[in-house]
Motif scaffolding. Structure first.
Motif, PDB file in Angstrom:
ATOM      1  N   MET A  93     -37.014 -42.386  45.361  1.00 48.03           N
ATOM      2  CA  MET A  93     -36.371 -42.614  44.065  1.00 48.03           C
ATOM      3  C   MET A  93     -37.316 -42.185  42.941  1.00 48.03           C
ATOM      4  SD  MET A  93     -34.801 -46.148  42.480  1.00 48.03           S
ATOM      5  CE  MET A  93     -36.412 -46.892  42.168  1.00 48.03           C
ATOM      6  N   PHE A  94     -36.767 -41.468  41.964  1.00 44.03           N
ATOM      7  CA  PHE A  94     -37.545 -40.958  40.844  1.00 44.03           C
ATOM      8  C   PHE A  94     -36.841 -41.354  39.554  1.00 44.03           C
ATOM      9  CE2 PHE A  94     -38.945 -37.727  37.795  1.00 44.03           C
ATOM     10  CZ  PHE A  94     -40.294 -37.597  38.083  1.00 44.03           C
ATOM     11  N   ARG A  95     -37.583 -41.934  38.617  1.00 45.32           N
ATOM     12  CA  ARG A  95     -36.989 -42.395  37.353  1.00 45.32           C
ATOM     13  C   ARG A  95     -37.517 -41.521  36.212  1.00 45.32           C
ATOM     14  NH1 ARG A  95     -35.409 -47.775  36.843  1.00 45.32           N
ATOM     15  NH2 ARG A  95     -36.978 -48.239  35.266  1.00 45.32           N
ATOM     16  N   LEU A  96     -36.584 -40.866  35.532  1.00 45.44           N
ATOM     17  CA  LEU A  96     -36.906 -39.915  34.481  1.00 45.44           C
ATOM     18  C   LEU A  96     -36.309 -40.388  33.162  1.00 45.44           C
ATOM     19  CD1 LEU A  96     -37.922 -37.093  33.492  1.00 45.44           C
ATOM     20  CD2 LEU A  96     -35.685 -36.195  34.202  1.00 45.44           C
ATOM     21  N   ALA A  97     -37.156 -40.583  32.146  1.00 42.42           N
ATOM     22  CA  ALA A  97     -36.689 -40.934  30.811  1.00 42.42           C
ATOM     23  C   ALA A  97     -36.607 -39.672  29.956  1.00 42.42           C
ATOM     24  CB  ALA A  97     -37.629 -41.941  30.158  1.00 42.42           C
ATOM     25  N   HIS A  98     -35.586 -39.619  29.112  1.00 41.35           N
ATOM     26  CA  HIS A  98     -35.378 -38.453  28.240  1.00 41.35           C
ATOM     27  C   HIS A  98     -35.271 -38.892  26.791  1.00 41.35           C
ATOM     28  CE1 HIS A  98     -32.362 -35.235  26.649  1.00 41.35           C
ATOM     29  NE2 HIS A  98     -33.599 -34.898  26.345  1.00 41.35           N
ATOM     30  N   ILE A  99     -36.134 -38.325  25.927  1.00 39.95           N
ATOM     31  CA  ILE A  99     -36.048 -38.526  24.487  1.00 39.95           C
ATOM     32  C   ILE A  99     -36.130 -37.170  23.805  1.00 39.95           C
ATOM     33  CG2 ILE A  99     -36.958 -40.873  24.429  1.00 39.95           C
ATOM     34  CD1 ILE A  99     -39.664 -39.717  23.633  1.00 39.95           C
ATOM     35  N   SER A 100     -35.705 -37.133  22.560  1.00 32.35           N
ATOM     36  CA  SER A 100     -35.714 -35.863  21.843  1.00 32.35           C
ATOM     37  C   SER A 100     -35.746 -36.103  20.336  1.00 32.35           C
ATOM     38  CB  SER A 100     -34.476 -35.045  22.219  1.00 32.35           C
ATOM     39  OG  SER A 100     -34.619 -33.700  21.797  1.00 32.35           O
TER      40      SER A 100
ATOM     41  N   VAL B 286     -29.228 -30.537  33.185  1.00 31.38           N
ATOM     42  CA  VAL B 286     -29.805 -29.892  32.000  1.00 31.38           C
ATOM     43  C   VAL B 286     -29.932 -30.947  30.901  1.00 31.38           C
ATOM     44  CG1 VAL B 286     -29.536 -28.120  30.225  1.00 31.38           C
ATOM     45  CG2 VAL B 286     -28.779 -27.654  32.582  1.00 31.38           C
ATOM     46  N   LEU B 287     -31.118 -31.059  30.314  1.00 33.38           N
ATOM     47  CA  LEU B 287     -31.378 -32.001  29.227  1.00 33.38           C
ATOM     48  C   LEU B 287     -31.701 -31.214  27.957  1.00 33.38           C
ATOM     49  CD1 LEU B 287     -33.744 -34.530  31.075  1.00 33.38           C
ATOM     50  CD2 LEU B 287     -31.244 -34.600  30.894  1.00 33.38           C
ATOM     51  N   HIS B 288     -31.130 -31.637  26.835  1.00 28.23           N
ATOM     52  CA  HIS B 288     -31.412 -30.959  25.574  1.00 28.23           C
ATOM     53  C   HIS B 288     -31.412 -31.960  24.427  1.00 28.23           C
ATOM     54  CE1 HIS B 288     -27.360 -30.960  23.616  1.00 28.23           C
ATOM     55  NE2 HIS B 288     -26.902 -30.973  24.854  1.00 28.23           N
ATOM     56  N   GLY B 289     -31.739 -31.465  23.245  1.00 32.05           N
ATOM     57  CA  GLY B 289     -31.721 -32.260  22.026  1.00 32.05           C
ATOM     58  C   GLY B 289     -30.976 -31.529  20.934  1.00 32.05           C
ATOM     59  N   HIS B 290     -31.558 -31.502  19.718  1.00 33.38           N
ATOM     60  CA  HIS B 290     -31.115 -30.684  18.600  1.00 33.38           C
ATOM     61  C   HIS B 290     -29.951 -31.262  17.803  1.00 33.38           C
ATOM     62  CE1 HIS B 290     -31.044 -27.112  16.168  1.00 33.38           C
ATOM     63  NE2 HIS B 290     -29.868 -26.705  16.595  1.00 33.38           N
ATOM     64  N   THR B 291     -28.907 -31.752  18.452  1.00 36.68           N
ATOM     65  CA  THR B 291     -27.727 -32.212  17.724  1.00 36.68           C
ATOM     66  C   THR B 291     -27.844 -33.656  17.246  1.00 36.68           C
ATOM     67  OG1 THR B 291     -26.556 -32.975  19.708  1.00 36.68           O
ATOM     68  CG2 THR B 291     -26.267 -30.659  19.064  1.00 36.68           C
ATOM     69  N   HIS B 292     -28.810 -34.408  17.774  1.00 34.33           N
ATOM     70  CA  HIS B 292     -28.995 -35.827  17.433  1.00 34.33           C
ATOM     71  C   HIS B 292     -27.790 -36.669  17.878  1.00 34.33           C
ATOM     72  CE1 HIS B 292     -32.079 -34.966  13.936  1.00 34.33           C
ATOM     73  NE2 HIS B 292     -32.272 -34.204  15.008  1.00 34.33           N
ATOM     74  N   LEU B 293     -27.100 -36.234  18.918  1.00 34.75           N
ATOM     75  CA  LEU B 293     -25.909 -36.931  19.391  1.00 34.75           C
ATOM     76  C   LEU B 293     -26.060 -37.330  20.852  1.00 34.75           C
ATOM     77  CD1 LEU B 293     -23.161 -34.602  17.867  1.00 34.75           C
ATOM     78  CD2 LEU B 293     -23.895 -36.826  16.979  1.00 34.75           C
TER      79      LEU B 293
ATOM     80  N   PRO C 145     -29.569 -39.174  21.151  1.00 38.94           N
ATOM     81  CA  PRO C 145     -29.782 -39.270  19.700  1.00 38.94           C
ATOM     82  C   PRO C 145     -31.250 -39.028  19.348  1.00 38.94           C
ATOM     83  CG  PRO C 145     -28.495 -41.137  20.513  1.00 38.94           C
ATOM     84  CD  PRO C 145     -29.032 -40.425  21.714  1.00 38.94           C
ATOM     85  N   ALA C 146     -31.505 -38.750  18.079  1.00 39.05           N
ATOM     86  CA  ALA C 146     -32.877 -38.564  17.610  1.00 39.05           C
ATOM     87  C   ALA C 146     -33.677 -39.855  17.806  1.00 39.05           C
ATOM     88  CB  ALA C 146     -32.890 -38.163  16.136  1.00 39.05           C
ATOM     89  N   ALA C 147     -34.894 -39.712  18.310  1.00 34.92           N
ATOM     90  CA  ALA C 147     -35.685 -40.877  18.714  1.00 34.92           C
ATOM     91  C   ALA C 147     -36.184 -41.717  17.548  1.00 34.92           C
ATOM     92  CB  ALA C 147     -36.869 -40.423  19.559  1.00 34.92           C
ATOM     93  N   SER C 148     -36.091 -41.220  16.320  1.00 37.91           N
ATOM     94  CA  SER C 148     -36.561 -41.997  15.170  1.00 37.91           C
ATOM     95  C   SER C 148     -35.430 -42.377  14.214  1.00 37.91           C
ATOM     96  CB  SER C 148     -37.629 -41.205  14.403  1.00 37.91           C
ATOM     97  OG  SER C 148     -37.126 -39.947  14.008  1.00 37.91           O
ATOM     98  N   GLN C 149     -34.189 -42.153  14.614  1.00 30.49           N
ATOM     99  CA  GLN C 149     -33.050 -42.437  13.735  1.00 30.49           C
ATOM    100  C   GLN C 149     -32.789 -43.936  13.656  1.00 30.49           C
ATOM    101  OE1 GLN C 149     -30.868 -39.960  12.133  1.00 30.49           O
ATOM    102  NE2 GLN C 149     -30.311 -41.799  11.021  1.00 30.49           N
ATOM    103  N   GLY C 150     -32.891 -44.498  12.457  1.00 28.41           N
ATOM    104  CA  GLY C 150     -32.665 -45.921  12.278  1.00 28.41           C
ATOM    105  C   GLY C 150     -31.190 -46.278  12.264  1.00 28.41           C
TER     106      GLY C 150
ATOM    107  N   LYS D  75     -24.820 -39.966  12.259  1.00 29.67           N
ATOM    108  CA  LYS D  75     -25.490 -39.796  13.545  1.00 29.67           C
ATOM    109  C   LYS D  75     -25.827 -41.164  14.142  1.00 29.67           C
ATOM    110  CE  LYS D  75     -25.449 -35.320  13.417  1.00 29.67           C
ATOM    111  NZ  LYS D  75     -26.608 -34.432  13.298  1.00 29.67           N
ATOM    112  N   PRO D  76     -25.749 -41.290  15.459  1.00 24.30           N
ATOM    113  CA  PRO D  76     -26.041 -42.585  16.088  1.00 24.30           C
ATOM    114  C   PRO D  76     -27.513 -42.943  15.957  1.00 24.30           C
ATOM    115  CG  PRO D  76     -25.798 -40.882  17.750  1.00 24.30           C
ATOM    116  CD  PRO D  76     -25.406 -40.256  16.445  1.00 24.30           C
ATOM    117  N   PRO D  77     -27.836 -44.235  15.995  1.00 24.44           N
ATOM    118  CA  PRO D  77     -29.240 -44.641  15.940  1.00 24.44           C
ATOM    119  C   PRO D  77     -29.985 -44.236  17.210  1.00 24.44           C
ATOM    120  CG  PRO D  77     -27.825 -46.539  16.324  1.00 24.44           C
ATOM    121  CD  PRO D  77     -26.916 -45.385  16.036  1.00 24.44           C
ATOM    122  N   ALA D  78     -31.285 -44.362  17.154  1.00 23.56           N
ATOM    123  CA  ALA D  78     -32.175 -43.881  18.210  1.00 23.56           C
ATOM    124  C   ALA D  78     -31.795 -44.420  19.584  1.00 23.56           C
ATOM    125  CB  ALA D  78     -33.616 -44.264  17.881  1.00 23.56           C
ATOM    126  N   GLY D  79     -32.007 -43.570  20.580  1.00 23.26           N
ATOM    127  CA  GLY D  79     -31.736 -43.977  21.948  1.00 23.26           C
ATOM    128  C   GLY D  79     -32.473 -43.088  22.929  1.00 23.26           C
TER     129      GLY D  79
END
Length: 309
Positions: free
Chosen positions: A1-8, A221-228, A247-252, A259-263
């Protein structure tokens, strides 16, 4: 088992005060945008809360899909290097750059130099070579493949691109890791899906990327850019490949915000007799007190067997 966290889309703050010379470029429009739109909503305290929750879940690896900074000022790039050191050991954190990291000509070269411990593949580390995209890191049964879509653009543009040389090497990496039976995760900043971003922010070379992946395959495939917080899919050789954004990692948190808050997303990847099992947990801020909770859980269908082929 491998646990991968994704932020952007980290967008580290506060933004250093640029001097006049630094503003005589595209940065002037970005600086105005930051002061008028982002200064009050994208904060370091939000990011700190999110990172603490990520670490509490003890992932095996963290994927960061770009936009660590805002205007790619030298001071910002150096701050981002220090922040990456707090995020985790370079062996356990993989980074690809975003358009804000390549905001003006020359910025991406500096970012690659400063952040290279988090952007070098296993071969580059072993042979002490500089950053090369796409890069490959293998951790257990998981292949982490970093693709760069970052480039400097004109004012009011935030496009990225993937060109023939990188796509050709990506195909070679996907082919080799597929034959090894690895779970292949592609990390890229811009969404490789038509319509996922407006035209002035799109990925140039979507067709090239999709043809490459359709021929050689991938599992995620993991991506960012849209903050969604979005999920799409693109064609593999004979299965659908999930394409996931956060979502963007610093969005309050703010009521009524666009845009949704950070996640962040946490993927649990397991090899089974039938193929692969991949669960995805979305965690994010849910109120003005920056409380983080699980928002949704998904069982992603990945690979040929799980797709019923």
């Amino acid at each position: 088992m491998f646990r991968l966290a994704h932020i952007s889309d980290i967008h580290l703050s506060p933004l250093p005060a640029p001097n006049l010379r630094e503003l005589i470029s595209k940065r002037i429009t970005g600086y105005i945008n930051w002061r008028s739109n982002r200064k009050g909503t994208m904060t370091g305290s939000t990011l700190d809360t999110l990172v603490a929750d990520i670490k509490a879940h003890t992932p095996d690896h963290i994927a960061v899909t770009g936009d660590l900074v805002n205007l790619a000022l030298d001071e910002e790039l150096e701050t981002a290097e220090r922040w990456l050191r707090t995020l985790g050991d370079p062996a356990n954190v993989s980074v690809v750059p975003g358009n804000h990291d390549a905001y003006v000509p020359g910025a991406l070269k500096k970012a690659r130099r400063l952040w290279q411990p988090w952007m070098r593949g296993d071969i580059e580390v072993a042979e002490n070579k500089p950053v090369e995209f796409p890069y490959l890191r293998v951790r257990g049964d998981v292949a982490l493949i970093g693709v760069s879509s970052a480039r400097a653009t004109a004012p009011f543009m935030a496009t990225g691109d993937i060109r023939e040389r990188q796509a050709r090497k990506l195909g070679e990496v996907l082919d080799e890791t597929g034959k090894r039976g690895l779970f292949r995760v592609i990390m890229i900043h811009h969404p490789p899906v038509r319509g996922a971003a407006p035209s002035h922010k799109r990925l140039l070379g979507i067709g090239l990327f999709q043809r490459t992946v359709a021929e050689y395959g991938a599992e995620l495939v993991l991506h960012g850019h849209t903050h969604l917080a979005t999920r799409y899919s693109i064609n593999g050789p004979d299965w659908e490949i999930p394409v996931v954004c956060v979502p963007a990692a610093s969005q309050g948190f703010e009521l009524g915000q666009h845009k949704p808050p950070a996640g962040f997303n946490l993927f649990t990847i397991s090899k089974t007799n039938a193929g692969w099992d991949c669960t995805m947990v979305e965690r994010g801020i849910v109120d003005a007190q920056s409380t983080i909770r699980t928002i949704r859980e998904h069982n992603l269908k990945v690979g040929k067997v799980l797709a019923g082929i």
